[in-house]
Design a protein around this motif. Structure first.
Motif, PDB file in Angstrom:
ATOM      1  N   ARG A 112       0.819  -1.210   0.000  1.00 35.74           N
ATOM      2  CA  ARG A 112       0.000   0.000   0.000  1.00 35.74           C
ATOM      3  C   ARG A 112       0.856   1.265   0.000  1.00 35.74           C
ATOM      4  O   ARG A 112       0.471   2.278  -0.571  1.00 35.74           O
ATOM      5  N   ASN A 115       3.565   3.139  -3.394  1.00 36.38           N
ATOM      6  CA  ASN A 115       3.142   4.099  -4.419  1.00 36.38           C
ATOM      7  C   ASN A 115       2.682   5.443  -3.852  1.00 36.38           C
ATOM      8  O   ASN A 115       2.225   6.292  -4.600  1.00 36.38           O
ATOM      9  N   GLU A 116       2.766   5.594  -2.533  1.00 33.46           N
ATOM     10  CA  GLU A 116       2.333   6.863  -1.945  1.00 33.46           C
ATOM     11  C   GLU A 116       3.379   7.421  -0.987  1.00 33.46           C
ATOM     12  O   GLU A 116       3.046   8.159  -0.064  1.00 33.46           O
ATOM     13  N   LYS A 117       4.639   7.100  -1.232  1.00 34.52           N
ATOM     14  CA  LYS A 117       5.716   7.550  -0.340  1.00 34.52           C
ATOM     15  C   LYS A 117       5.808   9.069  -0.247  1.00 34.52           C
ATOM     16  O   LYS A 117       6.094   9.599   0.822  1.00 34.52           O
ATOM     17  N   LYS A 119       3.597  11.208  -0.066  1.00 33.84           N
ATOM     18  CA  LYS A 119       2.592  11.764   0.845  1.00 33.84           C
ATOM     19  C   LYS A 119       2.891  11.424   2.309  1.00 33.84           C
ATOM     20  O   LYS A 119       2.159  11.848   3.194  1.00 33.84           O
ATOM     21  N   ARG A 120       3.921  10.644   2.535  1.00 37.90           N
ATOM     22  CA  ARG A 120       4.228  10.130   3.875  1.00 37.90           C
ATOM     23  C   ARG A 120       5.615  10.615   4.297  1.00 37.90           C
ATOM     24  O   ARG A 120       6.627  10.052   3.869  1.00 37.90           O
TER      25      ARG A 120
END
Length: 174
Positions: A112, A115-117, A119-120
């Protein structure tokens, strides 16, 4: 009653929280979104401009404020929220709070998160998937002692959002 969802980042707290709130006819608040709205900055910007310690102080302040509400609410916390200051104690000591740990495996979390690193903030700097796996496994190990204090733990791997929401509702109705 305030139903508080805790767990590692990408464990499904926000998605499940919205569905659960709708099913219970409760309000829904994502603590990170609430902080961004109140501070008029993204979490990433708060981290960059003020540092993690300042962010954690804000997080505790807003958590305490939300726990004083009389409203029926599903509250989704950031992955680190229960692990800092007296936040977990504050949750467990409140008579109106029910805590739920959304437990996901390292593989589920990495799939999960990869692909959203961007945003973190905690993982934005991690380049390879192997490094991400190592980071998540280590971080989850460090935080698990806080998460496991929740009144109930629900494994989310390979379950639909609806099924997880139903499990939480069954716990609340006991």
């Amino acid at each position: 009653m305030i139903v508080v969802l805790i767990g590692y980042m990408a464990s499904g707290k926000s998605v499940i929280g919205k569905v659960l709130a709708e099913n219970l006819n409760y309000g829904f608040i994502d603590l990170d979104d609430f902080i961004e709205e109140k501070e008029q900055k993204t979490i990433s910007d708060i981290f960059k401009l003020n540092g993690e310690i300042r962010f954690r102080k804000l997080e505790s302040h807003y958590l305490q404020a939300l726990l004083s509400t009389e409203d029926n609410l599903v509250l989704s916390l950031g992955g680190g929220t229960p692990c800092y200051g007296d936040n977990m104690k504050m949750l467990l000591d409140s008579d109106q709070v029910k805590t739920v740990y959304l437990r996901a495996s390292v593989n589920t979390l990495v799939n999960r998160l990869k692909n959203e690193k961007s945003k973190r903030p905690l993982i934005a700097h991690i380049v390879s998937e192997d490094d991400l796996i190592e980071f998540v496994a280590k971080h989850l190990f460090e935080r698990r002692q806080f998460y496991e204090q929740a009144e109930v733990g629900i494994t989310t791997d390979n379950k639909s959002v609806g099924a997880i929401s139903n499990e939480i509702s069954e716990f609340l109705n006991q």
